[in-house]
Motif scaffolding. Structure first.
Motif, mmCIF file in Angstrom:
data_model
loop_
_atom_site.group_PDB
_atom_site.id
_atom_site.type_symbol
_atom_site.label_atom_id
_atom_site.label_comp_id
_atom_site.label_asym_id
_atom_site.label_seq_id
_atom_site.Cartn_x
_atom_site.Cartn_y
_atom_site.Cartn_z
ATOM 1 N N ALA A 320 0.869 -1.287 -0.126
ATOM 2 C CA ALA A 320 0.128 -0.196 -0.013
ATOM 3 C C ALA A 320 0.982 1.356 -0.025
ATOM 4 C CB ALA A 320 -0.860 0.064 1.320
ATOM 5 N N THR A 321 0.500 2.169 -1.020
ATOM 6 C CA THR A 321 1.279 3.488 -1.172
ATOM 7 C C THR A 321 0.288 4.433 -1.137
ATOM 8 O OG1 THR A 321 2.936 2.428 -2.040
ATOM 9 C CG2 THR A 321 2.734 4.876 -2.323
ATOM 10 N N THR A 322 0.448 5.572 -0.374
ATOM 11 C CA THR A 322 -0.556 6.730 -0.355
ATOM 12 C C THR A 322 0.024 7.738 -1.159
ATOM 13 O OG1 THR A 322 -1.173 6.388 1.678
ATOM 14 C CG2 THR A 322 -1.717 8.357 1.002
ATOM 15 N N LYS A 323 -0.943 8.458 -2.168
ATOM 16 C CA LYS A 323 -0.390 9.610 -3.249
ATOM 17 C C LYS A 323 -1.271 10.597 -3.133
ATOM 18 C CE LYS A 323 1.889 6.944 -6.846
ATOM 19 N NZ LYS A 323 2.071 6.645 -8.315
ATOM 20 N N PRO A 324 -0.767 11.681 -2.853
ATOM 21 C CA PRO A 324 -1.708 12.926 -2.992
ATOM 22 C C PRO A 324 -2.139 13.261 -4.369
ATOM 23 C CG PRO A 324 0.555 13.614 -2.594
ATOM 24 C CD PRO A 324 0.617 12.111 -2.551
ATOM 25 N N VAL A 325 -3.372 13.598 -4.510
ATOM 26 C CA VAL A 325 -3.858 13.941 -5.759
ATOM 27 C C VAL A 325 -4.502 15.433 -5.913
ATOM 28 C CG1 VAL A 325 -4.000 11.527 -6.408
ATOM 29 C CG2 VAL A 325 -6.036 12.508 -5.251
ATOM 30 N N LYS A 326 -4.714 15.886 -7.220
ATOM 31 C CA LYS A 326 -5.508 17.069 -7.438
ATOM 32 C C LYS A 326 -6.795 16.536 -8.375
ATOM 33 C CE LYS A 326 -5.245 21.655 -9.638
ATOM 34 N NZ LYS A 326 -4.439 22.441 -10.494
ATOM 35 N N LEU A 327 -7.949 16.953 -7.668
ATOM 36 C CA LEU A 327 -8.972 16.503 -8.280
ATOM 37 C C LEU A 327 -9.382 17.473 -9.528
ATOM 38 C CD1 LEU A 327 -11.128 15.595 -5.178
ATOM 39 C CD2 LEU A 327 -9.496 14.169 -6.431
ATOM 40 N N GLY A 328 -10.138 16.870 -10.330
ATOM 41 C CA GLY A 328 -10.764 17.552 -11.380
ATOM 42 C C GLY A 328 -12.396 17.630 -11.201
ATOM 43 N N PRO A 329 -13.247 17.654 -12.423
ATOM 44 C CA PRO A 329 -14.546 17.662 -12.138
ATOM 45 C C PRO A 329 -15.143 15.963 -12.155
ATOM 46 C CG PRO A 329 -13.938 18.053 -14.490
ATOM 47 C CD PRO A 329 -12.590 18.115 -13.652
ATOM 48 N N LYS A 330 -16.255 15.824 -11.743
ATOM 49 C CA LYS A 330 -16.780 14.583 -11.310
ATOM 50 C C LYS A 330 -17.536 14.286 -12.725
ATOM 51 C CE LYS A 330 -17.534 14.958 -6.508
ATOM 52 N NZ LYS A 330 -18.484 14.990 -5.345
ATOM 53 N N ILE A 331 -17.451 12.987 -13.073
ATOM 54 C CA ILE A 331 -18.121 12.347 -14.383
ATOM 55 C C ILE A 331 -19.091 11.346 -13.895
ATOM 56 C CG2 ILE A 331 -17.923 11.537 -16.668
ATOM 57 C CD1 ILE A 331 -16.808 14.223 -16.229
ATOM 58 N N GLY A 332 -20.282 11.532 -13.434
ATOM 59 C CA GLY A 332 -20.823 10.303 -12.927
ATOM 60 C C GLY A 332 -20.610 9.828 -11.694
ATOM 61 N N ASN A 333 -20.174 8.569 -11.737
ATOM 62 C CA ASN A 333 -19.656 8.059 -10.383
ATOM 63 C C ASN A 333 -18.052 8.080 -10.540
ATOM 64 O OD1 ASN A 333 -21.979 7.345 -9.691
ATOM 65 N ND2 ASN A 333 -22.107 5.277 -10.339
ATOM 66 N N LEU A 334 -17.363 8.774 -11.493
ATOM 67 C CA LEU A 334 -15.966 8.665 -11.713
ATOM 68 C C LEU A 334 -15.492 10.027 -11.312
ATOM 69 C CD1 LEU A 334 -15.435 6.473 -14.857
ATOM 70 C CD2 LEU A 334 -15.486 5.753 -12.477
ATOM 71 N N GLN A 335 -14.123 10.079 -10.841
ATOM 72 C CA GLN A 335 -13.424 11.333 -10.456
ATOM 73 C C GLN A 335 -12.321 11.697 -11.571
ATOM 74 O OE1 GLN A 335 -14.185 13.818 -7.850
ATOM 75 N NE2 GLN A 335 -13.023 14.736 -9.177
#
Length: 377
Positions: A320-335
């Protein structure tokens, strides 16, 4: 026991303890069972969602043009009605009497006018023969003009009385549904002020929503005008189902609201089956730009803590590795993920709460068809 024996026992105890600690340290960590999927990369139309409220396109307060008591009521609260359909009737007796009185006044004035006209005709013949002075003819002509004006005044009074009588029958100004708080028989109505009922149109309806300043700027910088993104809007109802008919943007406010910093808008949706009712809340979905090669992961794989977002991925040796992410818009149930992942990453979707960085993972791979989220479709 002598001092030498005590020292040897102490050394022996330390050796045994160290051996046990080594055995415990060497014991492999238990694998954590998780479900994961590979990051999806594909060209993706970006959608934008706005919370909206369904309102009637037109909402008309029904008022009476005449005063009086309600003598009859033709509808019940909540009924669907048509334009021109009778709703109420005001007691018409005094208005019928006013019509009869005005008719009598018109008849009397017309009779007087006719007599004077005949006098004028006789005086004209006599004056042409020099039988009377011209002043007598002029006086008769003046009286005839006054009598004619009086006839017109009484006719106008009669027309007003007839209009008042007609206005005792109150009809719906629009197609729609009448409210349940309408007045009852016997209630007194004041002309021009008393609201007898409110009628709301039901087809089409409007959805009122607001766009933030940043969202507006995003659309503007993309060069996407409301004529483009506002012509094929979707509506998601509160139970997660999609309304079957598309809508279109119909109104945009003249500027940002001072208190909220948002731009108010209204979209129109046909409502032939009257499924949409004013007061319901729904989400407006607008399609914006298409992102080439966008990276997508399930929304439920995203973790938030202290204002930051990150995901758990399977690293080297399935650790297990934790990665910080930058979110964009949501597409239905996806990100949409704008930064922090690559198409090769395998993201933990279920079970990440039981993992720690470095924990070995027992991974079951899943696909898009396995992403069922309660309350969504």
């Amino acid at each position: 026991m002598n001092r030498k024996s005590i020292i040897w026992l102490t050394v022996l105890f330390l050796v045994v303890t160290a051996g046990c600690s080594k055995q415990q340290t060497a014991r492999p960590a238990q694998e954590v069972v998780v479900k994961a999927m590979q990051v999806i990369q594909q060209d993706t139309p970006v959608t934008y969602e706005f919370v909206g409220e369904i309102i009637a396109k037109d909402e008309v307060q029904v008022k009476s043009e005449v005063s009086g008591n309600i003598s009859r009521k033709f509808v019940n609260g909540g009924d669907t009605i048509r334009a021109g359909q009778p709703l109420f009737e005001i007691d018409r007796r005094k208005y019928a009497a006013a019509v009869a009185d005005a008719q009598a006044q018109v008849a009397q004035a017309q009779a007087s006018f006719s007599n004077i006209q005949r006098d004028v005709t006789r005086y004209q013949n006599l004056a042409s023969q020099g039988g009377i002075a011209i002043q007598i003819l002029d006086t008769a002509v003046s009286q005839a003009e006054q009598a004619e004006a009086l006839v017109k005044a009484y006719q106008a009074k009669l027309e007003q009385a007839q209009n008042d009588l007609s206005d005792t029958l109150i009809v719906s100004p629009v197609d729609g549904r009448i409210g349940v708080n309408e007045l009852s028989v016997g209630g007194y109505v004041q002309a021009g002020s008393t609201v007898l009922a409110t009628v709301s149109t039901v087809n089409p309806v409007q959805v009122r929503f607001s766009m933030s300043e940043n969202e507006y700027l995003k659309f503007a910088k993309m060069g996407t005008s409301p004529d483009a993104w506002g012509q094929n809007l979707k509506l998601i109802l509160s139970d997660g189902s999609e309304y079957p008919l598309p809508g279109h943007l119909e109104q945009i406010d003249r500027g940002m609201a001072n208190q909220t910093g948002t731009l108010a808008m209204k979209a129109a949706f046909d409502n032939p089956n009257q499924l949409l009712v004013p007061g319901m809340f729904a989400r407006i979905v607008a399609v914006g730009e298409t992102r080439q090669g966008a990276l997508l992961i399930p929304q439920r794989a995203v973790q938030e803590m202290l204002g930051k977002t990150f995901v758990t991925v399977a690293g080297a040796n399935n650790e297990a590795t934790t990665k910080p992410v930058k979110l964009g818009p949501k597409i239905g149930n996806l990100q949409v993920i704008e930064e922090g992942l690559t198409p090769q990453d395998i993201v933990v979707v279920e079970g990440f709460a039981k993992t720690q960085p470095g924990s070995p993972l027992n991974i079951t791979m899943i696909g898009l068809n396995d992403l069922t989220i309660p309350g969504t479709k």
